[in-house]
Design a protein around this motif. Structure first.
Motif, mmCIF file in Angstrom:
data_model
loop_
_atom_site.group_PDB
_atom_site.id
_atom_site.type_symbol
_atom_site.label_atom_id
_atom_site.label_comp_id
_atom_site.label_asym_id
_atom_site.label_seq_id
_atom_site.Cartn_x
_atom_site.Cartn_y
_atom_site.Cartn_z
ATOM 1 N N ALA A 246 -2.488 2.858 9.363
ATOM 2 C CA ALA A 246 -3.431 2.447 10.412
ATOM 3 C C ALA A 246 -4.583 3.437 10.560
ATOM 4 O O ALA A 246 -5.691 3.039 10.936
ATOM 5 N N ASP A 247 -4.330 4.708 10.281
ATOM 6 C CA ASP A 247 -5.373 5.725 10.441
ATOM 7 C C ASP A 247 -6.612 5.411 9.614
ATOM 8 O O ASP A 247 -7.730 5.797 9.975
ATOM 9 N N ILE A 248 -6.410 4.733 8.490
ATOM 10 C CA ILE A 248 -7.547 4.404 7.627
ATOM 11 C C ILE A 248 -8.522 3.471 8.337
ATOM 12 O O ILE A 248 -9.742 3.595 8.201
ATOM 13 N N TYR A 249 -8.002 2.548 9.144
ATOM 14 C CA TYR A 249 -8.888 1.642 9.878
ATOM 15 C C TYR A 249 -9.679 2.383 10.955
ATOM 16 O O TYR A 249 -10.793 1.992 11.308
ATOM 17 N N LEU A 250 -9.073 3.431 11.496
ATOM 18 C CA LEU A 250 -9.702 4.167 12.592
ATOM 19 C C LEU A 250 -10.676 5.229 12.103
ATOM 20 O O LEU A 250 -11.439 5.782 12.885
ATOM 21 N N SER A 251 -10.652 5.517 10.810
ATOM 22 C CA SER A 251 -11.490 6.570 10.239
ATOM 23 C C SER A 251 -12.794 5.994 9.697
ATOM 24 O O SER A 251 -12.972 4.770 9.606
ATOM 25 N N GLU A 252 -13.692 6.885 9.316
ATOM 26 C CA GLU A 252 -14.886 6.459 8.584
ATOM 27 C C GLU A 252 -14.445 5.877 7.250
ATOM 28 O O GLU A 252 -13.637 6.478 6.542
ATOM 29 N N TRP A 253 -14.964 4.729 6.889
ATOM 30 C CA TRP A 253 -14.548 4.089 5.657
ATOM 31 C C TRP A 253 -15.113 4.775 4.419
ATOM 32 O O TRP A 253 -14.608 4.595 3.321
ATOM 33 N N ARG B 279 0.838 -1.198 0.000
ATOM 34 C CA ARG B 279 0.000 0.000 0.000
ATOM 35 C C ARG B 279 0.880 1.258 0.000
ATOM 36 O O ARG B 279 2.038 1.220 0.465
ATOM 37 N N PRO B 280 0.364 2.375 -0.519
ATOM 38 C CA PRO B 280 1.162 3.615 -0.543
ATOM 39 C C PRO B 280 1.762 3.944 0.824
ATOM 40 O O PRO B 280 1.059 3.957 1.833
ATOM 41 N N GLY B 281 3.085 4.178 0.825
ATOM 42 C CA GLY B 281 3.796 4.497 2.051
ATOM 43 C C GLY B 281 4.403 3.299 2.737
ATOM 44 O O GLY B 281 5.157 3.443 3.704
ATOM 45 N N ILE B 282 4.093 2.107 2.242
ATOM 46 C CA ILE B 282 4.577 0.871 2.853
ATOM 47 C C ILE B 282 5.600 0.210 1.935
ATOM 48 O O ILE B 282 5.391 0.106 0.722
ATOM 49 N N GLY B 283 6.707 -0.252 2.508
ATOM 50 C CA GLY B 283 7.671 -1.054 1.773
ATOM 51 C C GLY B 283 8.163 -0.430 0.486
ATOM 52 O O GLY B 283 8.879 0.572 0.481
ATOM 53 N N LEU B 284 7.755 -1.001 -0.639
ATOM 54 C CA LEU B 284 8.226 -0.584 -1.955
ATOM 55 C C LEU B 284 7.487 0.614 -2.523
ATOM 56 O O LEU B 284 7.881 1.148 -3.563
ATOM 57 N N SER B 285 6.413 1.056 -1.867
ATOM 58 C CA SER B 285 5.515 2.067 -2.448
ATOM 59 C C SER B 285 5.677 3.445 -1.820
ATOM 60 O O SER B 285 5.856 3.569 -0.604
ATOM 61 N N ASP B 286 5.580 4.476 -2.665
ATOM 62 C CA ASP B 286 5.687 5.860 -2.200
ATOM 63 C C ASP B 286 4.497 6.246 -1.333
ATOM 64 O O ASP B 286 3.373 5.761 -1.514
ATOM 65 N N PHE B 287 4.751 7.156 -0.409
ATOM 66 C CA PHE B 287 3.697 7.676 0.478
ATOM 67 C C PHE B 287 2.728 8.557 -0.305
ATOM 68 O O PHE B 287 3.134 9.316 -1.192
ATOM 69 N N GLN B 288 1.446 8.438 0.011
ATOM 70 C CA GLN B 288 0.400 9.254 -0.622
ATOM 71 C C GLN B 288 -0.301 10.081 0.447
ATOM 72 O O GLN B 288 -0.914 9.535 1.357
ATOM 73 N N GLU B 289 -0.210 11.378 0.341
ATOM 74 C CA GLU B 289 -0.825 12.276 1.313
ATOM 75 C C GLU B 289 -2.348 12.130 1.317
ATOM 76 O O GLU B 289 -2.985 11.977 0.266
ATOM 77 N N LYS B 290 -2.924 12.178 2.505
ATOM 78 C CA LYS B 290 -4.373 12.187 2.697
ATOM 79 C C LYS B 290 -5.074 11.018 2.011
ATOM 80 O O LYS B 290 -6.189 11.136 1.511
ATOM 81 N N ARG B 291 -4.402 9.887 1.990
ATOM 82 C CA ARG B 291 -4.992 8.700 1.365
ATOM 83 C C ARG B 291 -6.191 8.202 2.171
ATOM 84 O O ARG B 291 -6.185 8.225 3.406
#
Length: 304
Positions: free
Chosen positions: A216-223, A59-71
């Motif tokens: 992790a913030d995505i799990y804690l937010s409204e989907w 996923r963006p920001g993890i391992g091989l992938s670039d971070f994506q702001e406000k994903r």
């Protein structure tokens, strides 16, 4: 394993690994949290057996992938669509373990005509809706740290990464293992299994804890969508001795989906179910999706 990159239309790079049969039907594997594409290697052998080309993006920001702001979770279907076009897959299966579960759900909601099957193993629930009371106590502590002491959470994740590098039979990790159920402990101590789980976790931390926290913030937010709006068959698998994410979460989520098949194992946990029964999960995925029913995974059915 083959590791590759795709440059998305937003200019960011998405990294992914391939396992299984390179000529097989495409299945996208969505890793857990905190984890990375390395986790997909646990499904390599059964994927080869069932002629599945297993594509495991970070996923963006993890391992091989670039971070994506406000994903947000809603961004995932477009990312997946670009990845599918890149590898030449018009239709495909999707499989998510733990934190990968919500990504299966949003894909099933938005891209049902592209799917061949959708499966979730020990999936993460919509915590904003169902609450975190039945989550692993360590997860609940991290949720509180995220709300009130995010800097401390970053330090905890770094410490966790250092701890994971140790021997699971030594005192500190042995204590952590005792928090899991007997099947989870047994499976994690099988040759090579802990190494993969550890390397997948360390892969998530490669770009720093800030990115892992954003994931992790995505799990804690409204989907951003109602699970009940999903009208595509979802295969749910969950162990009743899962001490990370209680099986009752999956029971409640599955009850909201018009076409869903929950399957339970009385003895398995968060790690033992997907690792021990990977072949059954994949074999089931490549079959025609069944109508809604509820099945109990008795030991005999799972070959125990």
């Amino acid at each position: 394993m083959s590791v590759q990159h795709l440059t998305l239309t937003n200019g960011l790079k998405l990294g992914y690994a391939e396992y299984g049969d390179p000529r097989g039907e495409v299945m996208f594997y969505f890793h857990g949290w905190p984890s990375s594409h390395v986790q997909g290697s646990l499904f390599d052998e059964p994927a080869r057996k069932h002629r599945i080309r297993l594509i495991c993006p970070d996923r963006p920001g993890i391992g091989l992938s670039d971070f994506q702001e406000k994903r947000t979770l809603a961004d995932w279907p477009e990312t997946l669509t670009q990845l599918a076009a890149h590898i030449g897959a018009d239709n495909y299966h999707v499989l998510g373990w733990s934190g990968g579960g919500p990504y299966v759900l949003v894909t099933a909601l938005t891209l049902p005509k592209r799917l061949l099957s959708a499966s979730i193993i020990c999936g993460a629930p919509p915590l904003k809706f169902l609450g975190d009371r039945d989550m692993f106590w360590l997860y609940r502590v991290m949720i509180q740290l995220r709300h009130y002491f995010p800097t401390v959470l970053g330090a905890v994740l770094r410490l966790g990464g250092l701890t994971a590098k140790g021997d699971p039979r030594k005192p500190l990790l042995r204590f952590m293992m005792k928090l899991l159920g007997p099947e989870d402990r047994r499976v994690l101590l099988l040759p090579g299994i802990y190494d993969v789980v550890r390397d997948a976790t360390l892969g998530a931390l490669d770009r720093g804890p800030k990115n892992v926290i954003a994931d992790a913030d995505i799990y804690l937010s409204e989907w951003g969508f109602e699970v009940s709006k999903i009208n595509y068959p979802i295969h749910f698998w969950h162990g009743k001795d899962d001490r990370n994410i209680a099986w009752t979460y999956t029971d409640r989520v599955a009850s909201l989906i018009p076409v869903a098949t929950p399957r339970w194992s009385d003895i398995d946990g968060h790690y033992s179910l997907p690792i021990t029964h990977a072949e059954q999960v994949l074999a089931n995925a490549v079959q025609k999706p069944p109508v809604k029913t509820e099945e109990s995974l008795l030991p005999g059915l799972l070959g125990k």
